[in-house]
Scaffold this motif. Structure first.
Motif, PDB file in Angstrom:
ATOM      1  N   ARG A  69       6.112  12.649   0.386  1.00  0.00           N
ATOM      2  CA  ARG A  69       6.617  11.280   0.504  1.00  0.00           C
ATOM      3  C   ARG A  69       5.435  10.325   0.513  1.00  0.00           C
ATOM      4  O   ARG A  69       4.335  10.672   0.920  1.00  0.00           O
ATOM      5  CB  ARG A  69       7.410  11.090   1.800  1.00  0.00           C
ATOM      6  CG  ARG A  69       8.692  11.888   1.907  1.00  0.00           C
ATOM      7  CD  ARG A  69       9.413  11.551   3.207  1.00  0.00           C
ATOM      8  NE  ARG A  69       8.596  11.921   4.369  1.00  0.00           N
ATOM      9  CZ  ARG A  69       8.854  11.522   5.609  1.00  0.00           C
ATOM     10  NH1 ARG A  69       9.872  10.717   5.853  1.00  0.00           N
ATOM     11  NH2 ARG A  69       8.083  11.915   6.619  1.00  0.00           N
ATOM     12  N   TYR A  70       5.692   9.110   0.052  1.00  0.00           N
ATOM     13  CA  TYR A  70       4.738   8.017   0.181  1.00  0.00           C
ATOM     14  C   TYR A  70       5.364   6.918   1.034  1.00  0.00           C
ATOM     15  O   TYR A  70       6.491   6.481   0.759  1.00  0.00           O
ATOM     16  CB  TYR A  70       4.371   7.432  -1.194  1.00  0.00           C
ATOM     17  CG  TYR A  70       3.246   8.155  -1.895  1.00  0.00           C
ATOM     18  CD1 TYR A  70       1.932   7.722  -1.784  1.00  0.00           C
ATOM     19  CD2 TYR A  70       3.510   9.282  -2.676  1.00  0.00           C
ATOM     20  CE1 TYR A  70       0.900   8.374  -2.433  1.00  0.00           C
ATOM     21  CE2 TYR A  70       2.481   9.946  -3.324  1.00  0.00           C
ATOM     22  CZ  TYR A  70       1.181   9.479  -3.200  1.00  0.00           C
ATOM     23  OH  TYR A  70       0.156  10.137  -3.840  1.00  0.00           O
ATOM     24  N   ARG A  71       4.648   6.505   2.035  1.00  0.00           N
ATOM     25  CA  ARG A  71       5.082   5.380   2.870  1.00  0.00           C
ATOM     26  C   ARG A  71       4.559   4.104   2.223  1.00  0.00           C
ATOM     27  O   ARG A  71       3.365   3.970   1.959  1.00  0.00           O
ATOM     28  CB  ARG A  71       4.540   5.531   4.288  1.00  0.00           C
ATOM     29  CG  ARG A  71       4.964   4.430   5.255  1.00  0.00           C
ATOM     30  CD  ARG A  71       4.534   4.782   6.683  1.00  0.00           C
ATOM     31  NE  ARG A  71       4.885   3.738   7.634  1.00  0.00           N
ATOM     32  CZ  ARG A  71       4.035   2.834   8.094  1.00  0.00           C
ATOM     33  NH1 ARG A  71       2.761   2.859   7.694  1.00  0.00           N
ATOM     34  NH2 ARG A  71       4.418   1.920   8.948  1.00  0.00           N
ATOM     35  N   VAL A  72       5.458   3.161   1.970  1.00  0.00           N
ATOM     36  CA  VAL A  72       5.099   1.901   1.308  1.00  0.00           C
ATOM     37  C   VAL A  72       5.134   0.790   2.348  1.00  0.00           C
ATOM     38  O   VAL A  72       6.161   0.577   3.001  1.00  0.00           O
ATOM     39  CB  VAL A  72       6.059   1.575   0.145  1.00  0.00           C
ATOM     40  CG1 VAL A  72       5.593   0.324  -0.605  1.00  0.00           C
ATOM     41  CG2 VAL A  72       6.169   2.771  -0.815  1.00  0.00           C
TER      42      VAL A  72
ATOM     43  N   ALA B   9       0.849  -1.185   0.000  1.00  0.00           N
ATOM     44  CA  ALA B   9       0.000   0.000   0.000  1.00  0.00           C
ATOM     45  C   ALA B   9       0.883   1.233   0.000  1.00  0.00           C
ATOM     46  O   ALA B   9       1.955   1.250   0.615  1.00  0.00           O
ATOM     47  CB  ALA B   9      -0.919   0.000   1.222  1.00  0.00           C
ATOM     48  N   LEU B  10       0.423   2.282  -0.705  1.00  0.00           N
ATOM     49  CA  LEU B  10       1.150   3.547  -0.772  1.00  0.00           C
ATOM     50  C   LEU B  10       0.300   4.614  -0.100  1.00  0.00           C
ATOM     51  O   LEU B  10      -0.797   4.926  -0.573  1.00  0.00           O
ATOM     52  CB  LEU B  10       1.423   3.959  -2.220  1.00  0.00           C
ATOM     53  CG  LEU B  10       2.478   3.206  -3.022  1.00  0.00           C
ATOM     54  CD1 LEU B  10       2.078   1.767  -3.289  1.00  0.00           C
ATOM     55  CD2 LEU B  10       2.741   3.922  -4.343  1.00  0.00           C
ATOM     56  N   THR B  11       0.818   5.164   0.978  1.00  0.00           N
ATOM     57  CA  THR B  11       0.081   6.160   1.744  1.00  0.00           C
ATOM     58  C   THR B  11       0.860   7.470   1.768  1.00  0.00           C
ATOM     59  O   THR B  11       2.032   7.481   2.167  1.00  0.00           O
ATOM     60  CB  THR B  11      -0.146   5.685   3.186  1.00  0.00           C
ATOM     61  OG1 THR B  11      -0.776   4.396   3.167  1.00  0.00           O
ATOM     62  CG2 THR B  11      -1.018   6.659   3.951  1.00  0.00           C
ATOM     63  N   PRO B  12       0.252   8.585   1.334  1.00  0.00           N
ATOM     64  CA  PRO B  12       0.995   9.850   1.311  1.00  0.00           C
ATOM     65  C   PRO B  12       1.310  10.348   2.717  1.00  0.00           C
ATOM     66  O   PRO B  12       0.526  10.188   3.654  1.00  0.00           O
ATOM     67  CB  PRO B  12       0.035  10.805   0.589  1.00  0.00           C
ATOM     68  CG  PRO B  12      -1.322  10.206   0.780  1.00  0.00           C
ATOM     69  CD  PRO B  12      -1.126   8.732   0.832  1.00  0.00           C
ATOM     70  N   VAL B  13       2.491  10.938   2.840  1.00  0.00           N
ATOM     71  CA  VAL B  13       2.947  11.507   4.110  1.00  0.00           C
ATOM     72  C   VAL B  13       3.309  12.971   3.852  1.00  0.00           C
ATOM     73  O   VAL B  13       3.899  13.301   2.829  1.00  0.00           O
ATOM     74  CB  VAL B  13       4.187  10.760   4.643  1.00  0.00           C
ATOM     75  CG1 VAL B  13       4.675  11.367   5.950  1.00  0.00           C
ATOM     76  CG2 VAL B  13       3.881   9.278   4.821  1.00  0.00           C
ATOM     77  N   LYS B  14       2.940  13.846   4.765  1.00  0.00           N
ATOM     78  CA  LYS B  14       3.286  15.269   4.687  1.00  0.00           C
ATOM     79  C   LYS B  14       2.860  15.886   3.358  1.00  0.00           C
ATOM     80  O   LYS B  14       3.672  16.424   2.608  1.00  0.00           O
ATOM     81  CB  LYS B  14       4.789  15.473   4.908  1.00  0.00           C
ATOM     82  CG  LYS B  14       5.232  15.171   6.329  1.00  0.00           C
ATOM     83  CD  LYS B  14       6.681  15.535   6.544  1.00  0.00           C
ATOM     84  CE  LYS B  14       7.106  15.290   7.987  1.00  0.00           C
ATOM     85  NZ  LYS B  14       8.526  15.642   8.227  1.00  0.00           N
TER      86      LYS B  14
END
Length: 242
Positions: A103-106, A94-99
């Motif tokens: 950035r994307y947290r994978v 899953a790719l979740t956007p950060v800030k």
């Protein structure tokens, strides 16, 4: 009546495993199953990580992982999920956007972090492509433009010197010509052969980790480092090709 006008049946294209011996050698992101040619129409399917393969002398891009917006959301920036094409119930990552999307947290199916897909700061975009990777236990993985040779420190030093001497020329000519490369969304002349984009580890000993090129008009990615988690490579490609 004869059968001269009858079209051959299209072959059955089954999904392929997303990871075999280290994962696919080449992959692309999109819905193109078969590119259009002067003899055949294009075939399309679901948006997916696709692997090029030959069938009866024709190249197909076979799905390995299905790409979807997480929970059907239309937020900005969007979140994504990748599922195995052969077993759509199995979540790969899953790719979740950060800030705010910088950035994307994978993460994997258990929620454990695989790494980050990071957006290049504006100050570095004159020498470095828009997205890069962080994988735990390894140096940052970045892609610099081909004219930006040398170590990161050397490039930074030259960049400052050029900015002082001829900032307008640097932005107006060098950057514009680099951004004409098809992978960055610019126009190409029929005689122009785009150079591959190469992601390398930063540091004194650079390692080629991932490259981007073109195959029959389709943008393809090739992992090189054995230690690179293929799901991170997929995530980078999904963000870039969105």
């Amino acid at each position: 009546m004869g059968i001269l006008g009858r079209k051959k049946d299209e072959p059955t294209i089954d999904p392929v495993p997303w990871a075999g011996s280290g994962g696919p050698d080449w992959f692309t992101i999109g819905d193109v199953l078969r590119p259009a040619t002067f003899r055949r129409k294009a075939l399309t399917g679901e948006r997916a990580v696709r692997v090029p393969t030959m069938r009866d002398g024709v190249r197909y891009f076979v799905p390995a992982a299905l790409v979807s917006s997480a929970d059907g959301a239309h937020s900005e920036p969007p979140s994504y999920e990748l599922h195995e094409a052969a077993q759509p119930g199995n979540l790969l990552c899953a790719l979740t956007p950060v800030k705010g999307g910088a950035r994307y947290r994978v993460t994997d199916a258990q929620g454990d972090e695989l790494g980050l897909v990071c957006r290049t700061p504006a100050a570095k975009r004159t020498i470095q492509h828009g997205w890069w990777l962080q994988q735990p236990g390894h140096p940052d993985i970045v892609a610099r433009y081909h004219w930006a040779k040398g170590t990161a420190k050397e490039i930074a030093t030259r960049g400052k010197e050029k900015a002082v001497r001829a900032a307008g020329q640097l932005v107006g000519s060098v950057v514009d010509s680099v951004l004409s490369f098809g992978a960055e969304g610019g126009d190409q002349s029929s005689s122009y052969t785009p150079k591959p984009v190469t992601w390398r580890t930063e540091g004194d000993e650079e390692t080629v980790v991932l490259t981007l090129g073109h195959l029959e008009g389709v943008t393809v990615y090739q992992p090189h480092a054995d230690w690179l988690d293929r799901r991170l490579a997929f995530a980078l490609a999904v963000v870039r090709e969105t």
